[in-house]
Design a protein around this motif. Structure first.
Motif, short mmCIF file in Angstrom:
data_model
loop_
_atom_site.label_atom_id
_atom_site.label_comp_id
_atom_site.label_asym_id
_atom_site.label_seq_id
_atom_site.Cartn_x
_atom_site.Cartn_y
_atom_site.Cartn_z
N MET A 190 0.83 -1.20 0.00
CA MET A 190 0.00 0.00 0.00
C MET A 190 0.87 1.26 0.00
N ILE A 191 1.92 1.27 0.78
CA ILE A 191 2.84 2.42 0.82
C ILE A 191 3.53 2.60 -0.53
N LEU A 192 3.97 1.50 -1.15
CA LEU A 192 4.63 1.60 -2.46
C LEU A 192 3.68 2.14 -3.53
N PHE A 193 2.42 1.69 -3.52
CA PHE A 193 1.44 2.21 -4.48
C PHE A 193 1.21 3.71 -4.28
N MET A 194 1.13 4.12 -3.02
CA MET A 194 0.94 5.55 -2.76
C MET A 194 2.15 6.35 -3.23
N LEU A 195 3.34 5.83 -2.98
CA LEU A 195 4.56 6.50 -3.40
C LEU A 195 4.65 6.56 -4.92
N ALA A 196 4.33 5.45 -5.62
CA ALA A 196 4.36 5.43 -7.08
C ALA A 196 3.34 6.40 -7.66
N PHE A 197 2.16 6.45 -7.07
CA PHE A 197 1.15 7.39 -7.56
C PHE A 197 1.61 8.83 -7.35
N GLY A 198 2.17 9.09 -6.19
CA GLY A 198 2.62 10.45 -5.90
C GLY A 198 3.73 10.90 -6.83
N LEU A 199 4.67 10.01 -7.18
CA LEU A 199 5.77 10.37 -8.06
C LEU A 199 5.34 10.47 -9.51
N SER A 200 4.42 9.60 -9.95
CA SER A 200 4.02 9.61 -11.36
C SER A 200 3.06 10.74 -11.70
N ASN A 201 2.23 11.14 -10.79
CA ASN A 201 1.23 12.16 -11.10
C ASN A 201 1.50 13.49 -10.42
N TYR A 202 2.70 13.68 -9.92
CA TYR A 202 2.98 14.90 -9.16
C TYR A 202 2.86 16.14 -10.04
N CYS A 203 3.37 16.10 -11.25
CA CYS A 203 3.35 17.29 -12.10
C CYS A 203 2.19 17.30 -13.07
N GLY A 204 1.76 16.15 -13.57
CA GLY A 204 0.80 16.11 -14.65
C GLY A 204 -0.66 16.21 -14.23
N LYS A 241 -4.83 19.40 -9.29
CA LYS A 241 -4.79 19.34 -7.83
C LYS A 241 -6.03 18.64 -7.27
N ALA A 242 -7.17 18.77 -7.91
CA ALA A 242 -8.39 18.13 -7.42
C ALA A 242 -8.28 16.61 -7.46
N ILE A 243 -7.69 16.09 -8.54
CA ILE A 243 -7.52 14.64 -8.65
C ILE A 243 -6.52 14.13 -7.62
N VAL A 244 -5.41 14.87 -7.46
CA VAL A 244 -4.39 14.46 -6.49
C VAL A 244 -4.98 14.47 -5.08
N ILE A 245 -5.72 15.51 -4.74
CA ILE A 245 -6.32 15.60 -3.40
C ILE A 245 -7.33 14.48 -3.19
N SER A 246 -8.15 14.18 -4.21
CA SER A 246 -9.14 13.12 -4.05
C SER A 246 -8.47 11.75 -3.89
N PHE A 247 -7.39 11.48 -4.63
CA PHE A 247 -6.69 10.21 -4.48
C PHE A 247 -5.99 10.11 -3.13
N TYR A 248 -5.38 11.20 -2.68
CA TYR A 248 -4.73 11.16 -1.36
C TYR A 248 -5.76 11.01 -0.24
N THR A 249 -6.94 11.58 -0.43
CA THR A 249 -8.01 11.38 0.55
C THR A 249 -8.44 9.91 0.56
N LEU A 250 -8.54 9.32 -0.64
CA LEU A 250 -8.86 7.90 -0.74
C LEU A 250 -7.77 7.05 -0.08
N PHE A 251 -6.51 7.38 -0.33
CA PHE A 251 -5.41 6.65 0.30
C PHE A 251 -5.44 6.80 1.82
N ALA A 252 -5.76 7.99 2.31
CA ALA A 252 -5.85 8.19 3.76
C ALA A 252 -6.95 7.31 4.36
N GLY A 253 -8.08 7.20 3.65
CA GLY A 253 -9.16 6.32 4.10
C GLY A 253 -8.73 4.86 4.10
N CYS A 254 -7.96 4.47 3.07
CA CYS A 254 -7.47 3.09 3.00
C CYS A 254 -6.50 2.79 4.14
N VAL A 255 -5.60 3.74 4.44
CA VAL A 255 -4.66 3.53 5.54
C VAL A 255 -5.40 3.43 6.86
#
Length: 154
Positions: free
Chosen positions: A94-108, A111-125
């Motif tokens: 789970m940590i590796l998937f979050m890290l991979a998502f954060g590195l791959s989508n950091y620039c492209g 912000k709304a998508i990044v925030i929604s995915f990190y909120t989803l990841f926080a719920g999963c954790v």
């Protein structure tokens, strides 16, 4: 005198714990050796009943399982079906998937998508941690009991 002793003992037993003993009962207890002895014996029995058991019983003892089987015929004790190693591998993945998502989508990504995915990841954790603690509660209880100093019975 016997009738008076019975009445006094009845009144004494009706008192709440720690309640002040009325003067008529106190006077009777001062003069009656039999009633004083009964009250001393009751207090000694209460003290003994409050003391912890001196024979420790392990929680994995077969006698506990036998008692539970007698109480509930449908009782069956089962160990945790998910091993700790599987929990660890799941958490690391789970940590590796979050890290991979954060590195791959950091620039492209927006912000709304990044925030929604990190909120989803926080719920999963949060759900992962809650399920881990819930299914391994006996481990944490034993850990707490071994770290806490034991109080001596007085």
């Amino acid at each position: 005198m016997k009738r008076n002793c019975d009445e006094v003992m009845e009144k004494y037993l009706m008192l709440d714990k720690g309640e002040r003993v009325p003067i008529d009962i106190t006077l009777h207890l001062i003069t009656c050796n039999k009633c004083r002895k009964q009250i001393r014996m009751m207090k000694a029995a209460e003290k003994i009943s409050k003391a912890p058991l001196s024979i420790p019983v392990a929680m994995n003892d077969f006698s506990i399982e036998a008692v539970m089987a007698k109480i509930d015929p449908n009782y069956s004790y089962s160990k945790n079906p998910i091993s700790i190693t599987k929990w660890i591998f799941g958490g690391v993945a789970m940590i590796l998937f979050m890290l991979a998502f954060g590195l791959s989508n950091y620039c492209g990504a927006s912000k709304a998508i990044v925030i929604s995915f990190y909120t989803l990841f926080a719920g999963c954790v949060t759900a992962y941690c809650a399920m881990f603690v819930g299914t391994n509660m006996d481990f944490f209880v034993k850990l707490i009991n071994t770290k806490r100093p034991l109080s001596k019975a007085v």
